[in-house]
Design an enzyme around this catalytic site. Structure first.
Site, PDB file in Angstrom:
ATOM      1  N   LYS A 237      -4.366   0.629   8.202  1.00  0.00           N
ATOM      2  CA  LYS A 237      -5.779   0.946   8.454  1.00  0.00           C
ATOM      3  C   LYS A 237      -6.577  -0.226   9.045  1.00  0.00           C
ATOM      4  O   LYS A 237      -7.724  -0.455   8.670  1.00  0.00           O
ATOM      5  CB  LYS A 237      -6.446   1.441   7.161  1.00  0.00           C
ATOM      6  CG  LYS A 237      -5.827   2.704   6.594  1.00  0.00           C
ATOM      7  CD  LYS A 237      -6.452   3.118   5.290  1.00  0.00           C
ATOM      8  CE  LYS A 237      -6.050   2.230   4.130  1.00  0.00           C
ATOM      9  NZ  LYS A 237      -6.367   2.808   2.824  1.00  0.00           N
TER      10      LYS A 237
ATOM     11  N   ASP B 121      -4.976   4.145  -4.332  1.00  0.00           N
ATOM     12  CA  ASP B 121      -6.042   5.146  -4.502  1.00  0.00           C
ATOM     13  C   ASP B 121      -5.503   6.523  -4.886  1.00  0.00           C
ATOM     14  O   ASP B 121      -6.147   7.273  -5.625  1.00  0.00           O
ATOM     15  CB  ASP B 121      -6.948   5.242  -3.261  1.00  0.00           C
ATOM     16  CG  ASP B 121      -6.185   5.387  -1.957  1.00  0.00           C
ATOM     17  OD1 ASP B 121      -4.946   5.345  -1.963  1.00  0.00           O
ATOM     18  OD2 ASP B 121      -6.836   5.536  -0.899  1.00  0.00           O
TER      19      ASP B 121
HETATM   20  C1  GLC Z   1      -2.872   4.144   3.841  1.00  0.00           C
HETATM   21  C2  GLC Z   1      -2.322   3.184   2.794  1.00  0.00           C
HETATM   22  C3  GLC Z   1      -2.072   3.880   1.479  1.00  0.00           C
HETATM   23  C4  GLC Z   1      -3.325   4.620   1.037  1.00  0.00           C
HETATM   24  C5  GLC Z   1      -3.798   5.571   2.133  1.00  0.00           C
HETATM   25  C6  GLC Z   1      -5.082   6.310   1.773  1.00  0.00           C
HETATM   26  O1  GLC Z   1      -1.904   5.091   4.136  1.00  0.00           O
HETATM   27  O2  GLC Z   1      -1.121   2.596   3.269  1.00  0.00           O
HETATM   28  O3  GLC Z   1      -1.685   2.958   0.475  1.00  0.00           O
HETATM   29  O4  GLC Z   1      -3.069   5.343  -0.145  1.00  0.00           O
HETATM   30  O5  GLC Z   1      -4.016   4.814   3.332  1.00  0.00           O
HETATM   31  O6  GLC Z   1      -6.132   5.422   1.562  1.00  0.00           O
END
Ligand code: GLC
Length: 439
Positions: free
Chosen positions: A153, A189
């Site tokens: 991200k 999360d």
């Molecule tokens: C990205 C991260 C992951 C997280 C997801 C949603 O895929 O790698 O760890 O849970 O975003 O935020």
């Protein structure tokens, strides 16, 4: 001509029931490999924590880091399934900090906690337990220990990959005179979302985020996590799938274009097809082709450059049910295309729909893979707790996921519940800290 062009786009983004079923099989074989510790696009990360009982209690500090906003919460658990958020602090992480050094990032976090405590008159001289939601792929070795595998991200702070993020945060907290804070849990999360929901609903067994990024976790039988040696094999543990990195969902030329210019080519390929960070850009690539072949805006040169079209714009466009697509007209006027015809606006709306439809179907296939991994014949009931902007805000996304699950499972889809779990990543940190403290 326009219809033919749209038909062509539809074909490229098509996902039939057979495609979804094939993806379910591929996904499960990647899950299996990941659990065995073999090469797989699914990391299948053990989290060393299970769902809550609802009896956990106390006051906790919860941190939520995973996007451009960083949040600090003061959360109280009443021991009877009730959660109250007593204080909330929101801090915007400057891009320079997201992409600077790890030290800057963790100092920013510690500084924000200090400010939060001062503002809410929380004494730094009392012992406090903290849960840290850190929404990136972390290889955990204990409930409060884990090494960042890779950033996702658009984060890229240096010196964090390969290091224990709890250690980095503890050091930063000490620098701000906050040594009395004990980091009791580190979590993803998705795990926060699942555990927070399980505090009030013990039937919940999957946690999902459809937001800026996408990912899921689920309750796994410990004896099936073959790569974890030394456990007695009884009971359950939550596994963080990191499904955004699944590499075998169908891909077309637009997916490849988007991936090539991204900050992490070859990685997070499923995330790039369904999450809020990428959906807008994917649609923009499709739209640019429609403009180039004169199916949109009469082929007039319009400045529709990278990053200008976001997934929230898709939501706005798809939500416009007015006869003259007035919201779409307003949006186009705002980006310097005031003369688009009604037909143009309809083509634009359909282009968004084509991309978001496929996103919903890929999401449903991934969910189906997880549900039927736990329960191949869907004999029991299952509940996924879901959070994230795409799920919460994109019009019809949830309905389309449910329709695709029905396509895959017929009447048995009725056993699968998708429940909204707003803010699970925030309060979940407190609940996981409490689960860890009472283990
Ligand atoms: C990205 C991260 C992951 C997280 C997801 C949603 O895929 O790698 O760890 O849970 O975003 O935020």
């Amino acid at each position: 001509m326009k219809n033919a062009a749209l038909e062509n786009c539809r074909k490229k983004f098509d996902m039939t029931a057979a495609d979804m079923a094939a993806m379910v099989r591929e996904f499960q074989s990647e899950m299996e490999r990941g659990l065995e510790g073999r090469d797989s696009s699914l990391k299948m990360i053990p989290t060393f924590v299970d769902c809550a009982t609802g009896k956990e209690e106390g006051s906790y500090i919860a941190l939520d880091l995973g996007g451009t906003n960083f949040r600090v919460l003061g959360v109280r658990l009443d021991g009877r399934g009730g959660i109250s958020v007593e204080h909330v602090g929101k801090y915007v992480i400057p891009t320079a900090v997201m992409r600077g050094t790890g030290e800057q990032l963790f100092n920013f976090i510690a500084g924000s906690i200090k400010e939060f405590m001062t503002k809410n008159r929380i004494s730094a001289s009392d012992d406090r337990k903290l849960g840290f939601t850190f929404s990136f792929p972390v290889k955990q070795t204990a409930v409060a220990k884990g090494v960042l595998i890779t950033w996702t991200k658009d984060f890229s702070a240096s010196g964090v990959v390969g290091n224990d993020v709890v250690g980095l945060l503890s050091a930063a907290l000490a620098g701000y005179g906050l040594e009395k804070i004990e980091i009791a849990a580190l979590l993803n999360d998705t795990v926060g979302t699942l555990v927070a929901k399980s505090y009030e609903d013990p039937g919940c067994d999957v946690g999902v985020i459809f937001g800026t990024g996408t990912n899921a976790c689920y309750r796994e039988r410990i004896d099936r996590i073959r790569k974890l040696p030394g456990l007695d094999g009884k009971g359950h543990m939550i596994v963080n799938i990191e499904w955004g990195n699944f590499s075998k969902a169908p891909a077309n030329e637009y997916d490849r274009m988007l991936d090539q210019v991204s900050g992490n080519p070859g990685q997070q390929l499923m995330e790039k097809k369904i999450s809020g960070m990428y959906l807008g850009e994917l649609t923009r690539l499709l739209i640019s082709d429609l403009i180039a072949d004169k199916s949109l805006f009469a082929g007039e040169k319009v400045n529709f450059s990278r990053g200008q079209f976001e997934s929230q714009h898709m939501s706005l466009i798809e939500a416009d049910d007015s006869a003259d697509l007035s919201a779409v007209k307003l949006f186009l006027g705002g980006i310097g295309i005031p003369d688009a015809t009604l037909e143009d606006r309809a083509v634009l709306k359909e282009a968004c729909r084509i991309v978001s439809d496929r996103a919903a179907k890929i999401s449903a296939a991934a969910l189906s893979a997880v549900f039927t991994w736990m329960d191949p014949k869907l004999d029991g009931k299952h509940t996924a707790a879901i959070d994230g902007s795409v799920y919460e805000k994109h019009p019809g996304f949830r309905e389309r996921v449910l329709a695709a699950l029905k396509e895959l499972h017929g009447e048995k889809a009725g056993k699968l519940a998708l429940v909204s779990a707003k803010d699970g990543s925030g309060v979940g940190a407190a609940v996981v800290a409490a689960v860890a403290a009472s283990a």
